[in-house]
Design an enzyme around this catalytic site. Structure first.
Site, mmCIF file in Angstrom:
data_model
loop_
_atom_site.group_PDB
_atom_site.id
_atom_site.type_symbol
_atom_site.label_atom_id
_atom_site.label_comp_id
_atom_site.label_asym_id
_atom_site.label_seq_id
_atom_site.Cartn_x
_atom_site.Cartn_y
_atom_site.Cartn_z
ATOM 1 C CD GLU A 168 97.865 55.147 12.071
ATOM 2 O OE1 GLU A 168 97.731 54.089 12.733
ATOM 3 O OE2 GLU A 168 97.386 56.216 12.418
ATOM 4 C CE1 TYR A 170 101.040 56.185 4.982
ATOM 5 C CE2 TYR A 170 100.964 55.677 7.316
ATOM 6 C CZ TYR A 170 101.052 56.606 6.300
ATOM 7 O OH TYR A 170 101.142 57.951 6.589
ATOM 8 N NE ARG A 218 100.608 53.286 15.772
ATOM 9 C CZ ARG A 218 100.572 54.576 15.463
ATOM 10 N NH1 ARG A 218 101.557 55.121 14.791
ATOM 11 N NH2 ARG A 218 99.566 55.316 15.844
ATOM 12 C CG HIS A 256 96.708 58.610 7.124
ATOM 13 N ND1 HIS A 256 96.746 59.199 8.365
ATOM 14 C CD2 HIS A 256 97.946 58.138 6.902
ATOM 15 C CE1 HIS A 256 97.952 59.084 8.875
ATOM 16 N NE2 HIS A 256 98.706 58.436 8.010
ATOM 17 C CD GLN A 343 96.563 76.387 14.724
ATOM 18 O OE1 GLN A 343 95.813 76.290 15.677
ATOM 19 N NE2 GLN A 343 97.061 77.558 14.359
HETATM 20 P P1 FAD Z 1 96.051 89.143 21.444
HETATM 21 O O1 FAD Z 1 95.722 87.757 21.749
HETATM 22 O O2 FAD Z 1 94.998 90.033 20.890
HETATM 23 O O3 FAD Z 1 96.608 89.796 22.771
HETATM 24 C C1 FAD Z 1 96.838 91.183 22.896
HETATM 25 C C2 FAD Z 1 96.750 91.585 24.360
HETATM 26 O O4 FAD Z 1 97.201 92.914 24.496
HETATM 27 C C3 FAD Z 1 95.338 91.562 24.906
HETATM 28 O O5 FAD Z 1 95.300 90.774 26.092
HETATM 29 C C4 FAD Z 1 95.026 93.027 25.220
HETATM 30 O O6 FAD Z 1 94.189 93.172 26.355
HETATM 31 C C5 FAD Z 1 96.428 93.572 25.483
HETATM 32 N N1 FAD Z 1 96.557 95.024 25.295
HETATM 33 C C6 FAD Z 1 96.222 95.774 24.212
HETATM 34 N N2 FAD Z 1 96.572 97.062 24.411
HETATM 35 C C7 FAD Z 1 97.150 97.135 25.642
HETATM 36 C C8 FAD Z 1 97.732 98.180 26.414
HETATM 37 N N3 FAD Z 1 97.813 99.430 25.971
HETATM 38 N N4 FAD Z 1 98.220 97.872 27.637
HETATM 39 C C9 FAD Z 1 98.168 96.614 28.130
HETATM 40 N N5 FAD Z 1 97.637 95.604 27.427
HETATM 41 C C10 FAD Z 1 97.141 95.856 26.207
HETATM 42 N N6 FAD Z 1 94.761 80.819 16.890
HETATM 43 C C11 FAD Z 1 95.298 79.657 16.617
HETATM 44 O O7 FAD Z 1 96.480 79.591 16.298
HETATM 45 N N7 FAD Z 1 94.573 78.505 16.667
HETATM 46 C C12 FAD Z 1 93.272 78.497 17.005
HETATM 47 O O8 FAD Z 1 92.649 77.446 17.039
HETATM 48 C C13 FAD Z 1 92.664 79.728 17.328
HETATM 49 N N8 FAD Z 1 91.372 79.782 17.657
HETATM 50 C C14 FAD Z 1 90.812 80.981 17.951
HETATM 51 C C15 FAD Z 1 89.468 81.036 18.296
HETATM 52 C C16 FAD Z 1 88.864 82.236 18.602
HETATM 53 C C17 FAD Z 1 87.413 82.254 18.955
HETATM 54 C C18 FAD Z 1 89.639 83.433 18.580
HETATM 55 C C19 FAD Z 1 89.002 84.752 18.917
HETATM 56 C C20 FAD Z 1 90.968 83.402 18.225
HETATM 57 C C21 FAD Z 1 91.567 82.177 17.896
HETATM 58 N N9 FAD Z 1 92.903 82.105 17.520
HETATM 59 C C22 FAD Z 1 93.454 80.901 17.253
HETATM 60 C C23 FAD Z 1 93.689 83.324 17.285
HETATM 61 C C24 FAD Z 1 94.680 83.641 18.375
HETATM 62 O O9 FAD Z 1 94.051 83.629 19.629
HETATM 63 C C25 FAD Z 1 95.297 84.986 18.063
HETATM 64 O O10 FAD Z 1 95.881 84.966 16.799
HETATM 65 C C26 FAD Z 1 96.352 85.367 19.087
HETATM 66 O O11 FAD Z 1 95.760 85.454 20.352
HETATM 67 C C27 FAD Z 1 97.040 86.667 18.738
HETATM 68 O O12 FAD Z 1 97.991 86.909 19.732
HETATM 69 P P2 FAD Z 1 98.535 88.363 20.093
HETATM 70 O O13 FAD Z 1 99.351 88.189 21.319
HETATM 71 O O14 FAD Z 1 99.188 88.971 18.917
HETATM 72 O O15 FAD Z 1 97.256 89.256 20.416
HETATM 73 FE FE1 SF4 Z 2 101.316 69.903 17.016
HETATM 74 FE FE2 SF4 Z 2 102.297 71.551 18.851
HETATM 75 FE FE3 SF4 Z 2 99.737 71.751 18.139
HETATM 76 FE FE4 SF4 Z 2 100.629 69.692 19.615
HETATM 77 S S1 SF4 Z 2 100.564 71.850 20.200
HETATM 78 S S2 SF4 Z 2 99.306 69.563 17.864
HETATM 79 S S3 SF4 Z 2 102.635 69.375 18.710
HETATM 80 S S4 SF4 Z 2 101.512 72.110 16.835
#
Ligand code: FAD
Ligand code: SF4
Length: 673
Positions: A168, A170, A218, A256, A343
Site C-alpha cells: 500500500e 508504506y 503483506r 494509497h 462511509q
Molecule cells: P426513505 O428511504 O425515504 O424511506 C422512507 C419510506 O417511508 C419510503 O419507503 C416511503 O414509501 C415510506 N412512507 C412514507 N410515508 C409513509 C406512510 N404514510 N405510510 C407508509 N409508508 C410511508 N445513502 C448512503 O448512505 N449512501 C449512498 O451511497 C446513497 N446513495 C444514494 C443514491 C440515490 C440515487 C439516492 C436517491 C439516495 C442515496 N442514498 C445514499 C440516500 C439514502 O438512500 C437515504 O438517505 C435513506 O434511504 C434515507 O432513509 P429513510 O429511511 O430515512 O427514508
Molecule cells: Fe465499511 Fe460497512 Fe460500508 Fe462495508 S458496509 S464499506 S464495512 S461502512
C-alpha cells in the site's frame, strides 16, 4: 449443520506448528479504537465477537514499530513491555473465544501524517503535506531493529503472530520501489539491493521469535503507480520472502496514492484475485488473496478456482462478525453484507473518528450498543420501510417487541431502492435482502402498499415515524416544462431522458444521476474485464506497476452538471471515494460547472449566469437533484391526536441524510425502546 457448500473455504489449514480452523482471515483495519478511552476493552470485545463468529485468523490494525512510523501523531506503537501488556486484554479475549490473532506492524514511511515521518529518500508523497526525512544508514538499521522489537513484544503480548505490512505504499514498499528509493548505499540502487530492507526484517524477526510464530508478509503484488515494480521483480521478491522465513504471504493491491479504485463498491467482487492466482505456482507457502471479497460464495469460488489458499476479508467483518458462522450453519441469507461504501469505516478513520459500519452501527461499539431482549414487550408501529424504519423494526422485533411495519410502496427499501440502480451500487441489493430476511425471522408484520394514517396508529404502545424524504423542487421560470424531471422521475418512474442533459445539483445524488445517465451496457462493477479496461489496469501484468491507458465505454449522452456554490464540485462526497466519482465522470467527459446561478429554463435548455456572464446550455432534458425535504406530516398528525411518536431518519432531518445516519438512528431507537 452443513458445510458442504464451502468445502474449500471451511477446510482447516495446517501451518505445521498450529492449525487455522478455516481459510478466512479478517484483514487488518485501523478502527481508531486504539486511541479511544477504554480502547483496549472495546478492542477486546470487538475482536472476541469476531473470534466467536468463527473466523480462522484475525489481524489487528497497523501498529507502528516506533514514533517515526506513526500514521498520525500519537497513534498506537509497540515499543515497550508497558505498551505490550495492554494488548494482553485483546489476545486473552480472542483465545478464550478459541480464535487466533496476529498483530500488524506498520511503518507508515512517507505517508506518516506528522513531521517525524521518514523514508528511504526525502520525496514527499502526493497524499501527505509532510516531506519525509531521509533515513541514514544507521537509521535503516535502527528501523529494522524496531520491527524485530515490535514482533518480540507482540509475542510477549501473546499474539499468535505478526503481519509485516509491506504494501500500500508504506515504508517497506517505498524501499522496494525505484520510484521512492533513490539511495546510493546498500539499501538502494538495484532491485536486489532495494528488497534487502524487508528481507532483513523478515530474517531477523524469524530469528527472534522462533519457528512457532506466524509471520505474514503483506506483499504489494500490483503497485498501480507509475514506476511500480514489474511482475518478474514481484515474483523474485516473493521467493526471497519465502526463503527469509515468512509463514504466509498476503496480497496488497495498489498504493494509497494510486488513482485506481481498489476496494470501493464499484470494484467487482473479488476483482483482484487474478493477481494472487498468478503467484500460486511460484512459491510453496500459503498465499492470501484480498480486495472486495464480501460473501462466502465469492470466497469459495476464488479458492475452488485455485486463486489462493486463503481469503482475507476485512470490512465484511465490520458488517457482520458472524459471517463465517452463518456460512457454516447454512444461514448465508442472514449475512449482513458489506456494501463497500467506505462511509462509516475508512471515511471515519480518515476524519480521525472511530470506525463503524453503515449497515451495522454496532461495529466497534460492541460495549456500547447492544440489542438485549426486552423485559417489557410492547406493540410497536413503524411507518416507512426505508433504511431507518427497517433497522428500527428489525432491532425492536429482535429484542422481543411485537412490530408492525407499514410501507406505502409495494416493496421495502425506500430510497435505497433507487440507489441500488446506480451502476457501481449493485451491492445495495444485499442490504435489502438482509432486512427482508431479518423482518421475516423476527416476525415483523409487514404491511406493504399501505399508507399509514394517524388514526390507525393510535392503538399502538409506541409509534416510530420513518417516512423519509422526497426530492426538493426549486423555484425557477420554466420548471413546469415537461423537459424538467427530478431524480425519482428518472430512476423510479423510468421517464425518458434525451441525449443532451443538464443536471441541477452536484451532491451525491447529482453525481449518481450523472453516473447513471453516462452509462450504457453492463456495469463494470459486475465484470472484472470491463472494470480493468475502464480504469487502465493491465490484466496481463506486462507493464511496470500494472497500469495501462484507461479505456472507459463512452457516455451515450452529453452531460453537464451544475452547482450553485463556488466550492469544488464533489467536495462533500466520501473522503475515500469522492475522487473515484470525479475521475469516473471526467473519463465520461461530463462537464462540471460551479458558481452557477440559474436564470430560466426554456424549451431548448437552461439559461445561467456564471462569473457574471450569462450563458445558455442546450439541453433536451433537465434533471433536478437539488436536495430533499422531509416527509413528516404523519408525525405532526399524531401529536395533534395526543400521541408522542418517535421521528427518525430523513423524516426527522433531510439535510445531509444518508443511509448511515438512517440505519444508526433506527438501530439505536430499536435498541432503547
Ligand atoms: P426513505 O428511504 O425515504 O424511506 C422512507 C419510506 O417511508 C419510503 O419507503 C416511503 O414509501 C415510506 N412512507 C412514507 N410515508 C409513509 C406512510 N404514510 N405510510 C407508509 N409508508 C410511508 N445513502 C448512503 O448512505 N449512501 C449512498 O451511497 C446513497 N446513495 C444514494 C443514491 C440515490 C440515487 C439516492 C436517491 C439516495 C442515496 N442514498 C445514499 C440516500 C439514502 O438512500 C437515504 O438517505 C435513506 O434511504 C434515507 O432513509 P429513510 O429511511 O430515512 O427514508
Ligand atoms: Fe465499511 Fe460497512 Fe460500508 Fe462495508 S458496509 S464499506 S464495512 S461502512
Amino acid at each position: 449443520m452443513t458445510t458442504s457448500r464451502y468445502p474449500h473455504l471451511l477446510e482447516p489449514l495446517d501451518l505445521g506448528f498450529t492449525t487455522l480452523k478455516n481459510r478466512v482471515i479478517m484483514g487488518s483495519m485501523h478502527t481508531g479504537l486504539e486511541e479511544e478511552k477504554n480502547g483496549y476493552d472495546r478492542m477486546a470485545a470487538y475482536f472476541a465477537e469476531r473470534a466467536k463468529g468463527q473466523v480462522g485468523l484475525m489481524v489487528t490494525g497497523g501498529i507502528a514499530p516506533n514514533r517515526q512510523g506513526w500514521t498520525a501523531p500519537f497513534t498506537s506503537k509497540m515499543t515497550s513491555k508497558r505498551e505490550a501488556r495492554k494488548h494482553k486484554k485483546i489476545t486473552k479475549a480472542v483465545h478464550d473465544a478459541d480464535g487466533k490473532i496476529c498483530m500488524q506492524i506498520l511503518h507508515s514511511g512517507r505517508y506518516g501524517y506528522h513531521p517525524l515521518a521518514v523514508a528511504p529518500s526525502a520525496i514527499k508523497s502526493p497524499i501527505s503535506p509532510f516531506k519525509p526525512w531521509k533515513l541514514s544508514g544507521w537509521g535503516v538499521n535502527r528501523t529494522i531493529r524496531h520491527f524485530v522489537r515490535a514482533a518480540k513484544l507482540a509475542q510477549f503480548a501473546k499474539y499468535d503472530g505478526v503481519e509485516i505490512m509491506g504494501s500500500e505504499g508504506y515504508l517497506i514498499n517505498e524501499f522496494v520501489s525505484a520510484k521512492t528509493n533513490k539511495r546510493t548505499d546498500k539499501w538502494g540502487g538495484s532491485f536486489e539491493n532495494r528488497i534487502q530492507f524487508p528481507l532483513e526484517i523478515i530474517r531477523r524477526t524469524r530469528e527472534a521469535v522462533g519457528e512457532n510464530f506466524i509471520l505474514i508478509f503483506r506483499l504489494s503484488m500490483l503497485d498501480l503507480v507509475e514506476e511500480g515494480n514489474t511482475w518478474e521483480e514481484t515474483v523474485h521478491f516473493a521467493k526471497e520472502i519465502e526463503k527469509a522465513g515468512a509463514t504466509i504471504i498476503n496480497t496488497g493491491i495498489g498504493w494509497h496514492e494510486a488513482r485506481v479504485p481498489t476496494i470501493a463498491t464499484m470494484v467487482p467482487r473479488g476483482g483482484f484475485s487474478w493477481v494472487t492466482q498468478k503467484m500460486m505456482n511460484e512459491i510453496k507457502i500459503p498465499l492470501v488473496t484480498t480486495n472486495r471479497i464480501n460473501t462466502p460464495e465469492k470466497a469459495e469460488e476464488i479458492l475452488a478456482n485455485g486463486h489462493a489458499h486463503l481469503v482475507s476479508m476485512a470490512r465484511p467483518f465490520l458488517a457482520d462478525p458472524e459471517l463465517v458462522k452463518k456460512a457454516i450453519e447454512g444461514r448465508e441469507d442472514e449475512i449482513n453484507t458489506c456494501i463497500g461504501c467506505n462511509q462509516a469505516c475508512l471515511d471515519h478513520v480518515f476524519k480521525q473518528k472511530t470506525a463503524s459500519c453503515l449497515v451495522n452501527p454496532r461495529a466497534c461499539h460492541e460495549t456500547i450498543l447492544n440489542y438485549t431482549p426486552t423485559l417489557s414487550p410492547k406493540k410497536i408501529a413503524v411507518v416507512g420501510a426505508g433504511p431507518a424504519g427497517l433497522s428500527a423494526a428489525a432491532v425492536a422485533a429482535g429484542r422481543g417487541h411485537t412490530v408492525t411495519l407499514f410501507e406505502a410502496q409495494s416493496e421495502i427499501g425506500g430510497q435505497f431502492n433507487i440507489a441500488k440502480l446506480i451502476p457501481g451500487k449493485e451491492e445495495f441489493y444485499e442490504t435489502l435482502r438482509y432486512y427482508k430476511k431479518q423482518i421475516e425471522l423476527h416476525g415483523v408484520e409487514l404491511k406493504l402498499n399501505h399508507k399509514a394514517t394517524a388514526q390507525e396508529l393510535l392503538e399502538f404502545d409506541e409509534v416510530i415515524i420513518s417516512t423519509g424524504i422526497k426530492p426538493r423542487t426549486i423555484e425557477l421560470e420554466g420548471m413546469e416544462k415537461n423537459t424538467v424531471l427530478d431524480y425519482e422521475d428518472v430512476l423510479k418512474h423510468n421517464k425518458s431522458v434525451g441525449n443532451k442533459v443538464v443536471i441541477i445539483g452536484a451532491g451525491g445524488i447529482g453525481f449518481d444521476m450523472a453516473e447513471f445517465l453516462s452509462h450504457e451496457g453492463k456495469s463494470p462493477s459486475l465484470d472484472t474485464h470491463l472494470f480493468l479496461k475502464e480504469w487502465g489496469i493491465d490484466g496481463t501484468n506486462s507493464t511496470r506497476g500494472g497500469l495501462t491507458k484507461p479505456n472507459p465505454h463512452p457516455s451515450p449522452r452529453e452531460i453537464t452538471m451544475l452547482q450553485r456554490s463556488e466550492t469544488k464540485i464533489g467536495k462533500d462526497l466520501g473522503k475515500t471515494t469522492g475522487w473515484i466519482h470525479r475521475s469516473s465522470l471526467k473519463m465520461k467527459k461530463v462537464t462540471m460547472l460551479n458558481g452557477v446561478s440559474y436564470d430560466k429554463i426554456d424549451e431548448n435548455g437552461i439559461h445561467i449566469t456564471r462569473n457574471n456572464e450569462p450563458q445558455f446550455i442546450e439541453a433536451d432534458t433537465i434533471v433536478v437533484c437539488a436536495g430533499q425535504v422531509s416527509v413528516h406530516a404523519l408525525h405532526e398528525g399524531l401529536i395533534a391526536l395526543g400521541k408522542t411518536p418517535h421521528l427518525i431518519g430523513g423524516g426527522k432531518l433531510a439535510k445531509k441524510i444518508d443511509a448511515q445516519r438512517a440505519i444508526r438512528e433506527g438501530s439505536e431507537l430499536g435498541a432503547g425502546i
